[in-house]
Design an enzyme around this catalytic site. Structure first.
Site, mmCIF file in Angstrom:
data_model
loop_
_atom_site.group_PDB
_atom_site.id
_atom_site.type_symbol
_atom_site.label_atom_id
_atom_site.label_comp_id
_atom_site.label_asym_id
_atom_site.label_seq_id
_atom_site.Cartn_x
_atom_site.Cartn_y
_atom_site.Cartn_z
ATOM 1 N N SER A 1 0.558 7.288 -0.462
ATOM 2 C CA SER A 1 1.964 7.466 0.039
ATOM 3 C C SER A 1 2.186 8.540 1.151
ATOM 4 O O SER A 1 1.412 8.936 1.709
ATOM 5 C CB SER A 1 2.744 6.970 -0.896
ATOM 6 O OG SER A 1 3.788 6.604 0.472
ATOM 7 N N ASP B 1 0.148 -4.425 1.459
ATOM 8 C CA ASP B 1 0.931 -2.932 0.888
ATOM 9 C C ASP B 1 2.761 -2.757 1.683
ATOM 10 O O ASP B 1 2.513 -3.040 3.929
ATOM 11 C CB ASP B 1 0.469 -1.399 1.733
ATOM 12 C CG ASP B 1 1.282 -0.434 0.576
ATOM 13 O OD1 ASP B 1 2.499 0.096 1.135
ATOM 14 O OD2 ASP B 1 0.416 0.974 0.694
ATOM 15 N N HIS C 1 2.405 -1.581 -3.018
ATOM 16 C CA HIS C 1 2.413 0.175 -2.406
ATOM 17 C C HIS C 1 1.513 0.442 -3.013
ATOM 18 O O HIS C 1 1.353 1.142 -4.832
ATOM 19 C CB HIS C 1 3.718 0.426 -2.595
ATOM 20 C CG HIS C 1 3.770 1.829 -1.631
ATOM 21 N ND1 HIS C 1 2.565 2.178 -1.120
ATOM 22 C CD2 HIS C 1 3.929 2.692 -2.085
ATOM 23 C CE1 HIS C 1 3.195 3.402 -0.597
ATOM 24 N NE2 HIS C 1 3.927 3.662 -1.008
#
Length: 522
Positions: A237, A464, A491
């Protein structure tokens, strides 16, 4: 939460926690290794004093996992300002689990779980418990660090007290687009920025040097001190932004790099906001389709009607929060935050349906629990500093947005792609805390120049919600790396889903540099 940042969700991956116990090994010289920038020799050549991790815990989650077997922690000293290495210094918390087969050890695998604001130490401790006995655990020291200002790193970014955070969550002023509402929202944003400046040690100097640009420099110091001539990095991320920023600054210092759940390097914060909204809108539709097949679906059995049903449940909370005990009430912000938390992964869909059914009965405990999880609030009502750091880092990583028409347009566009989060009120032109930040931004969106960077692996998941698939496509292209596509509603994927296709491909790359075939999908 700031008007713009309110919807730009904390992009941190979810790792499975496991019980572990700590050890102590004392001071261990390892660096310097690899290139050492002039004037920084004392930082690159320092020795880390490894010890028990207990005193490093700054949250309930950290206290739990830092007790793990074989875990050891230390503090890394770095300059506050790299342009003045002889000036103020700060420390970063570092955690490691040494390779279980030292004779076959490759080096350190340094990881960051995202945020910005999430603890790399906690994530590494969790990972150490979940990959024990694997090729990774045999061949690498698993290392996590808390970026400057976060977790065990000192000083911490501090903005709101726990009671102030509770009060902020209870007020739904960000949905009031009237002149009075905008004025009140901006008054709160100014106060938030001022409190960050006042309550963070070193004030402006710390806030000015909190961004990813400086974290990448810290990461290179850590690489050297660990004794690695080349960095092996795993970023999830927002951790992908740390990764590609490091790759631009130190391309020839990279051995291998997996970037999973990519932040698009060329996208400004408004476009990123809308793209993320599109991701959550899609995730909500997937949830609604799953829910519609259940007899107890809180949104009914017609997925096409799910948005309207959801809005009917949550919009009344703007004026009438639902009491949940301890003097708190489930606000509209808490309900939607809890929903966003649940949309990060299919494993939270059942709790989300439960929470929405409770809301139908005038109860809000499950949605509040999900919102508390997102906001890192523990059972005692204490918060870690994740949310404070999230805003502070965003404010120095990206140019501030002050054009009121652009802010209104962004909220309109967001409501179009994620209509379930449309509060049904006129879009607000309120500027967020970054507009009042006491220091300028130190970075801006751009495609990184990574000449000399070895092949990297970018992993992107089709559905995602937080970091849309296309961002991974764009990052892989910018880095001239290999893209691994994962089919799913989640995610991040590597070592998170239990997907052997993803895990084996990532591990093969980290261990021996073997990239998956072009076009591979898992």
């Amino acid at each position: 939460m700031p008007a713009l940042e309110r919807y730009l969700s904390l992009a941190a991956c979810v790792l499975v926690a496991a019980g572990l116990t700590a050890c102590s090994s004392g001071q261990e010289p390892a660096g310097p290794a690899g290139p050492v920038p002039q004037g920084l020799e004392r930082f690159y050549g320092q020795s880390l004093d490894w010890s028990d991790c207990g005193s490093f815990a700054t949250s309930a989650a950290a206290e739990s996992v830092f007790q793990g077997d074989g875990l050891e922690c230390a503090r890394l000293t770095v300059p506050l300002d790299y342009s003045e290495p002889g000036g103020t210094t700060i420390t970063l918390g570092v955690l490691r689990k040494q390779a279980s087969e030292p004779g076959d050890r490759i080096g350190s695998l340094v990881m960051n779980p995202g945020g910005p604001g999430a603890s790399g130490m906690t994530a590494a401790a969790q990972m150490a418990g979940s990959v024990g006995g694997s090729e990774l655990a045999k061949r690498f020291d698993l290392v996590g660090f808390d970026p400057r200002g976060i977790g065990a790193s000192q000083p911490q970014v501090r903005c709101l007290t726990p009671r102030e955070r509770d009060a902020d969550r209870a007020e739904d002023t960000e949905v009031d687009g009237t002149r009075q509402g905008v004025a009140e929202q901006e008054r709160q944003e100014r106060k938030f920025a001022a409190k960050c400046e006042q309550r963070t040690e070193h004030g402006d100097d710390m806030l000015a040097h909190l961004g990813t640009r400086d974290v990448a420099k810290d990461l290179d110091v850590l690489r050297s001190v660990l004794g690695d001539e080349k960095l092996t990095f795993l970023g999830y991320s927002y951790g992908t932004r740390i990764g590609y920023t490091y790759a631009e600054e130190f391309p020839r210092n990279v051995r291998a790099m997996i970037l999973d759940g990519a932040v698009d390097p060329g996208q400004d914060i408004v476009d990123a906001l809308v793209a993320q909204g599109e991701g959550f809108g899609k995730a909500f539709r997937e949830f609604a389709s799953w829910c519609a097949q259940r007899q107890d679906c809180a949104l009914g059995n017609d997925p096409a009607d799910a948005t309207r049903a959801y809005q009917q449940l949550v919009r009344p909370l703007i004026d009438n929060p639902v009491p949940v005990g301890d003097g708190r009430g489930l606000s509209y912000e808490d309900a939607t935050t809890g929903t966003i938390q649940a949309l990060y992964s299919e494993q939270f869909w059942q709790p989300l349906n439960t929470g929405l059914n409770e809301l139908r009965q005038g109860q809000g405990r499950t949605l509040m629990a999900l919102a508390d999880q997102y906001n890192a609030r523990d059972a005692q009502g204490e918060y870690d500093t994740t949310q404070d750091a999230f805003v502070a880092i965003r404010c120095v990583d990206d140019p501030r947005v002050t054009d009121r028409q652009r802010l209104r347009d962004a909220q309109r566009r967001y409501a179009e792609v994620a209509p379930f989060l449309d509060p049904g009120t006129p879009p607000s032109s309120a500027r967020d805390a970054c507009a009042f930040w006491p220091v300028p931004n130190t970075s801006e969106p751009h495609l990184p120049d990574v000449e000399g960077l070895p092949p990297t692996l970018v992993i992107s998941t089709t559905n995602d919600p937080a970091t849309p698939y296309q961002a991974g496509v764009n990052l892989a292209k910018a880095l001239e790396g290999r893209l691994l596509t994962v089919e799913g509603n989640q995610h991040t994927a590597y070592l998170v889903l239990g997907n052997s296709c993803v895990d084996e491909a990532g591990t093969a790359y980290l261990v021996d540099g073997t990239l998956p075939e072009e076009g591979t999908r898992c």
